[in-house]
Design an enzyme around this catalytic site. Structure first.
Site, PDB file in Angstrom:
ATOM      1  N   ARG A  96       8.088  12.059  27.786  1.00  0.00           N
ATOM      2  CA  ARG A  96       8.536  13.357  27.256  1.00  0.00           C
ATOM      3  C   ARG A  96       8.239  13.416  25.757  1.00  0.00           C
ATOM      4  O   ARG A  96       8.712  12.576  24.992  1.00  0.00           O
ATOM      5  CB  ARG A  96      10.043  13.527  27.500  1.00  0.00           C
ATOM      6  CG  ARG A  96      10.591  14.810  26.932  1.00  0.00           C
ATOM      7  CD  ARG A  96      12.091  14.979  27.176  1.00  0.00           C
ATOM      8  NE  ARG A  96      12.569  16.112  26.406  1.00  0.00           N
ATOM      9  CZ  ARG A  96      13.715  16.154  25.736  1.00  0.00           C
ATOM     10  NH1 ARG A  96      14.549  15.146  25.766  1.00  0.00           N
ATOM     11  NH2 ARG A  96      14.044  17.223  25.055  1.00  0.00           N
ATOM     12  N   HIS A 141      12.083  21.157  19.387  1.00  0.00           N
ATOM     13  CA  HIS A 141      13.089  20.096  19.255  1.00  0.00           C
ATOM     14  C   HIS A 141      13.544  20.020  17.791  1.00  0.00           C
ATOM     15  O   HIS A 141      13.100  19.151  17.027  1.00  0.00           O
ATOM     16  CB  HIS A 141      12.475  18.770  19.722  1.00  0.00           C
ATOM     17  CG  HIS A 141      13.472  17.671  19.968  1.00  0.00           C
ATOM     18  ND1 HIS A 141      13.541  16.977  21.155  1.00  0.00           N
ATOM     19  CD2 HIS A 141      14.438  17.125  19.190  1.00  0.00           C
ATOM     20  CE1 HIS A 141      14.495  16.050  21.092  1.00  0.00           C
ATOM     21  NE2 HIS A 141      15.055  16.121  19.897  1.00  0.00           N
ATOM     22  N   GLU A 186      18.517  20.770  23.450  1.00  0.00           N
ATOM     23  CA  GLU A 186      19.933  20.734  23.086  1.00  0.00           C
ATOM     24  C   GLU A 186      20.395  21.904  22.215  1.00  0.00           C
ATOM     25  O   GLU A 186      20.742  21.727  21.036  1.00  0.00           O
ATOM     26  CB  GLU A 186      20.246  19.427  22.351  1.00  0.00           C
ATOM     27  CG  GLU A 186      20.146  18.227  23.243  1.00  0.00           C
ATOM     28  CD  GLU A 186      20.544  16.923  22.544  1.00  0.00           C
ATOM     29  OE1 GLU A 186      20.842  16.951  21.333  1.00  0.00           O
ATOM     30  OE2 GLU A 186      20.576  15.894  23.225  1.00  0.00           O
ATOM     31  N   ASN A 325      20.748  15.946  29.096  1.00  0.00           N
ATOM     32  CA  ASN A 325      20.789  14.852  28.116  1.00  0.00           C
ATOM     33  C   ASN A 325      22.202  14.300  28.144  1.00  0.00           C
ATOM     34  O   ASN A 325      23.161  14.983  27.765  1.00  0.00           O
ATOM     35  CB  ASN A 325      20.484  15.367  26.697  1.00  0.00           C
ATOM     36  CG  ASN A 325      19.029  15.774  26.524  1.00  0.00           C
ATOM     37  OD1 ASN A 325      18.254  15.762  27.473  1.00  0.00           O
ATOM     38  ND2 ASN A 325      18.656  16.115  25.313  1.00  0.00           N
ATOM     39  N   TYR A 327      24.704  10.999  27.102  1.00  0.00           N
ATOM     40  CA  TYR A 327      24.819   9.747  26.349  1.00  0.00           C
ATOM     41  C   TYR A 327      26.111   9.005  26.630  1.00  0.00           C
ATOM     42  O   TYR A 327      26.140   7.797  26.760  1.00  0.00           O
ATOM     43  CB  TYR A 327      24.712  10.017  24.840  1.00  0.00           C
ATOM     44  CG  TYR A 327      23.283  10.255  24.406  1.00  0.00           C
ATOM     45  CD1 TYR A 327      22.489   9.216  23.969  1.00  0.00           C
ATOM     46  CD2 TYR A 327      22.711  11.530  24.476  1.00  0.00           C
ATOM     47  CE1 TYR A 327      21.174   9.404  23.594  1.00  0.00           C
ATOM     48  CE2 TYR A 327      21.387  11.739  24.110  1.00  0.00           C
ATOM     49  CZ  TYR A 327      20.629  10.671  23.672  1.00  0.00           C
ATOM     50  OH  TYR A 327      19.310  10.858  23.316  1.00  0.00           O
ATOM     51  N   GLU A 396      17.367  12.754  28.624  1.00  0.00           N
ATOM     52  CA  GLU A 396      17.717  11.784  27.581  1.00  0.00           C
ATOM     53  C   GLU A 396      18.905  10.967  28.030  1.00  0.00           C
ATOM     54  O   GLU A 396      19.864  11.507  28.590  1.00  0.00           O
ATOM     55  CB  GLU A 396      18.071  12.458  26.245  1.00  0.00           C
ATOM     56  CG  GLU A 396      16.885  12.911  25.444  1.00  0.00           C
ATOM     57  CD  GLU A 396      17.251  13.524  24.101  1.00  0.00           C
ATOM     58  OE1 GLU A 396      18.212  13.049  23.453  1.00  0.00           O
ATOM     59  OE2 GLU A 396      16.569  14.481  23.696  1.00  0.00           O
TER      60      GLU A 396
HETATM   61  C1  BGC Z   1      18.471  14.376  20.378  1.00  0.00           C
HETATM   62  C2  BGC Z   1      17.555  13.346  19.771  1.00  0.00           C
HETATM   63  C3  BGC Z   1      18.384  12.285  19.073  1.00  0.00           C
HETATM   64  C4  BGC Z   1      19.281  11.634  20.092  1.00  0.00           C
HETATM   65  C5  BGC Z   1      20.125  10.499  19.543  1.00  0.00           C
HETATM   66  C6  BGC Z   1      19.709  13.816  21.014  1.00  0.00           C
HETATM   67  O1  BGC Z   1      20.774  14.606  20.660  1.00  0.00           O
HETATM   68  O2  BGC Z   1      17.764  15.207  21.256  1.00  0.00           O
HETATM   69  O3  BGC Z   1      16.657  13.974  18.927  1.00  0.00           O
HETATM   70  O4  BGC Z   1      17.597  11.359  18.403  1.00  0.00           O
HETATM   71  O5  BGC Z   1      20.154  12.586  20.618  1.00  0.00           O
HETATM   72  O6  BGC Z   1      21.025  10.924  18.573  1.00  0.00           O
END
Ligand code: BGC
Length: 498
Positions: A96, A141, A186, A325, A327, A396
Site C-alpha cells: 500500500r 494521506h 483516516e 486501520n 492499532y 494498517e
Molecule cells: C497513519 C500513519 C501513521 C500511523 C502511526 C496512522 O494513523 O495513517 O501515517 O504513521 O498511524 O502513527
C-alpha cells in the site's frame, strides 16, 4: 497435525482440528503499507509543489520531535527499487502506497501534471506488478498542497471539487493497473488532529474547523466514488473505500457504557455512519449531544454541519469494501473534575468530557497504545454485524517501538493480532487482506524519527538510507510464506511476554 504446545489455540478453536484451521485462506492477501510524505523525501525535486508538511517542518521545526523532517525521509523517491525488493523479501501479495498530490499536481490543480511525478508512480506501480505484487493506492494521506491550504484546505467546501479533479487525474493515469483504492486516509485524524493543534496544519479550532472538515472530507470521498462509477468502473473494475482509523472501545466500568457508546459514535460513527449505514447521515445520538452543547455555548449553528437529503444520498453507500486501520483498544470513562481538560485525540475527548485509559493487565507501550489483540476480533465482528459489508481489508496495523533490530514485542504483536484476524475469519467475518504498518521506519509526523514502526529499520544518518530487516520482518516473511502463524520454529515467540 496438532503442534504440541498450542494449548491456547486449541482452546480458542475449540479443539485442534488440523492445521487447516490455522491457515489463512489461499485468497487472503498479505501486505505492508507506507505513505508518500513519510518515505519519499525529494521534497523539492523537479517541479514538485510545496505541501503542508513541507511548509510546517521548514517554518516550525521546533514542533517536530528532534526537529526531524521529510526532506529526505527514506529517500524512496530514489530508492523505490530497494523498497520493491523488500516487499519481495517479505513475500508480500500487496504494497500500500500513497500518491503525493503536490508531486503529481504541482499547483494543486490539474492544469499542470508533473511528468516526473507521473513517471515516479508509473515506475513504482509497474515495478511492483513485475514482481507479482499488487499496489494498493491511497490517493490522499495527510499531505495537502499548501496552495489549497492557503484557501482554507479541508475546511473549505470547495475542497471536494479540488480533490475530485485530482482523483480524476490519478484514476486516468493509474486506474488500469490498480484494483484497491483508498480515497482518503483516516479522515478522523485528518480532521480531528489538525484542528486541535496536533497535526499539520496545526490549528486551534476545535469547535468549528474539525466538523467542517468532517463533512467536507466525506463529500470529497463520495464525489470521487461517484466519478469512478461514472467514468472508470466499467473499464477498470476497481474497489474504493476510505480508510477509517478505529480504536476498539470498552467501558472502564459498567456505568461508563453510555459514554463509551458516545465515543464510538464520535470516533467511528462520524466517519462510518454516513457512508456505511442504511439510513446515512450523522449518527443521531451524537448529533443531538453536540447540538445541545453548541447551543449551550452560544453558537447559532450546529457543530456537525447538516447534510441535505441529496448529500445524504450522495455519501451513503460509497464503498466497495471497508478499509480498517486498527492499532489498539482503549477503555473509556468520564473525566473527573480534577483532570485536565485538553487532550489530544488519542487520549480522550474534551468535547465529550471523556478520557481513555489502559486496563491494568495490558502490556502498554505508551500513553495511547496497549496490546489487546482480542479487541481487533471484537471490532471486526462489530463491523460485520453493524454494516452490510462484503469485504473488510485491514489497511494498517502495527506497533510503535524503539530502534532495536530484535523487536520481539513487535513479533508478538503481529502474531497475536493476526491470530485474532484468523479467528474473526473463522467467525465468518469477510476479512480478505492485511497490510502491516509499516514496511520500514519512516517520518512519524510530529514524532519525527523518534518512534519506529518498521518491519525494516532504516539508518537515517546514512546517506544511502540503508534498510535492515528486523526480527519481525523475518517472522512476517515466514507467515506470508507458510500462510500460517504457528510453524514450529515460531512457537518460541508465544512466550515473549511471559
Ligand atoms: C497513519 C500513519 C501513521 C500511523 C502511526 C496512522 O494513523 O495513517 O501515517 O504513521 O498511524 O502513527
Amino acid at each position: 497435525m496438532c503442534f504440541a504446545g498450542l494449548v491456547v489455540l486449541s482452546v480458542v478453536f475449540a479443539g485442534c482440528r488440523g492445521s487447516e484451521q490455522l491457515r489463512f485462506p489461499a485468497e487472503f492477501k498479505f501486505g505492508a503499507a507506507s505513505a508518500a510524505y513519510q518515505v519519499e523525501g525529494a521534497w523539492n525535486v523537479s517541479d514538485k509543489g510545496e505541501n503542508i508538511w513541507d511548509r510546517f517542518v521548514h517554518t516550525q521545526p521546533h514542533l517536530i520531535a528532534g526537529r526531524g523532517n521529510g526532506d529526505v525521509a527514506c529517500d524512496s523517491y530514489h530508492l523505490w527499487r530497494r523498497d520493491i525488493q523488500m516487499c519481495e523479501e517479505l513475500g508480500l501479495d500487496i504494497y500500500r502506497i500513497s500518491i503525493s498530490w503536490s508531486r503529481l499536481l504541482p499547483t494543486g490543480y490539474p492544469n499542470v501534471i508533473s511528468e516526473d511525478g507521473k513517471n515516479y508512480y508509473n515506475n513504482l506501480i509497474d515495478g511492483l506488478l513485475e514482481k507479482g505484487i499488487e499496489p494498493v493506492v491511497t490517493i490522499h494521506h495527510f499531505d495537502l498542497p499548501q496552495s489549497l491550504q492557503d484557501l482554507g484546505g479541508w475546511a473549505n467546501p470547495l475542497i471536494a471539487d479540488w480533490y475530485v479533479d485530482y482523483a480524476e487525474v490519478v484514476f486516468s493515469l493509474f486506474g488500469d493497473r490498480v484494483t484497491y483504492w483508498v480515497t482518503i486516509n483516516e479522515p478522523f485524524i485528518l480532521c480531528e488532529a489538525t484542528y486541535t493543534e496536533f497535526l499539520v496544519p496545526y490549528y486551534d479550532d476545535p469547535d468549528v474547523g474539525r466538523y467542517l472538515c468532517n463533512k467536507n472530507v466525506l463529500i470529497a470521498h463520495a464525489k470521487a466514488y461517484r466519478l469512478y462509477d461514472e467514468r472508470f468502473r466499467s473499464k477498470f473494475n476497481g474497489k474504493l473505500s476510505l480508510s477509517t482509523l478505529f480504536f476498539w472501545f470498552e467501558p472502564a466500568a459498567p456505568e461508563e457504557q453510555e459514554m463509551t457508546d458516545l465515543m464510538f459514535e464520535y470516533w467511528e460513527g462520524r466517519y462510518a455512519h454516513p457512508v456505511y449505514s442504511k439510513e446515512g447521515g450523522w449518527p443521531v445520538k451524537l448529533e443531538k449531544f453536540l447540538d445541545d452543547k453548541a447551543r449551550k455555548e452560544g453558537y447559532s449553528q450546529p457543530r456537525l454541519p447538516p447534510f441535505t437529503p441529496e448529500e445524504i444520498d450522495l455519501v451513503r453507500g460509497t464503498y466497495d469494501y471497508f478499509a480498517l486501520n486498527h492499532y489498539t483498544t482503549r477503555l473509556v470513562r468520564r473525566l473527573r473534575p480534577e483532570e485536565r481538560e485538553v487532550m489530544w485525540p488519542l487520549i480522550g475527548s474534551t468535547e465529550l468530557g471523556a478520557i481513555m485509559v489502559h486496563h491494568p493487565s495490558w502490556v502498554t507501550v505508551n500513553d495511547w497504545f496497549a496490546l489487546y489483540p482480542e479487541g481487533l476480533r471484537k471490532q471486526l465482528n462489530w463491523l460485520n454485524t453493524t454494516y452490510d459489508l462484503k469485504e473488510i481489508f485491514i489497511t494498517e496495523n502495527g506497533i510503535p517501538l524503539g530502534p532495536e533490530l530484535d523487536d520481539k514485542l513487535r513479533v508478538e504483536y503481529y502474531r497475536s493480532y493476526l491470530e485474532q484476524i484468523l479467528l474473526a475469519v473463522h467467525d465468518g467475518v469477510p476479512v480478505t487482506g492485511y497490510t502491516a504498518w509499516t514496511l520500514m521506519d519512516n517520518f512519524e509526523w510530529r514524532s519525527g524519527y523518534t518512534v519506529q514502526f518498521g518491519l525494516y529499520s532504516v539508518n537515517f544518518t546514512d546517506p544511502l538510507r540503508t534498510r535492515t530487516p528486523r526480527t519481525s520482518a523475518r517472522y512476517y516473511a515466514n507467515v506470508t510464506r507458510t500462510r500460517m502463524l504457528y510453524p514450529q520454529n515460531d512457537v518460541k515467540y508465544r512466550d515473549v511476554l511471559k
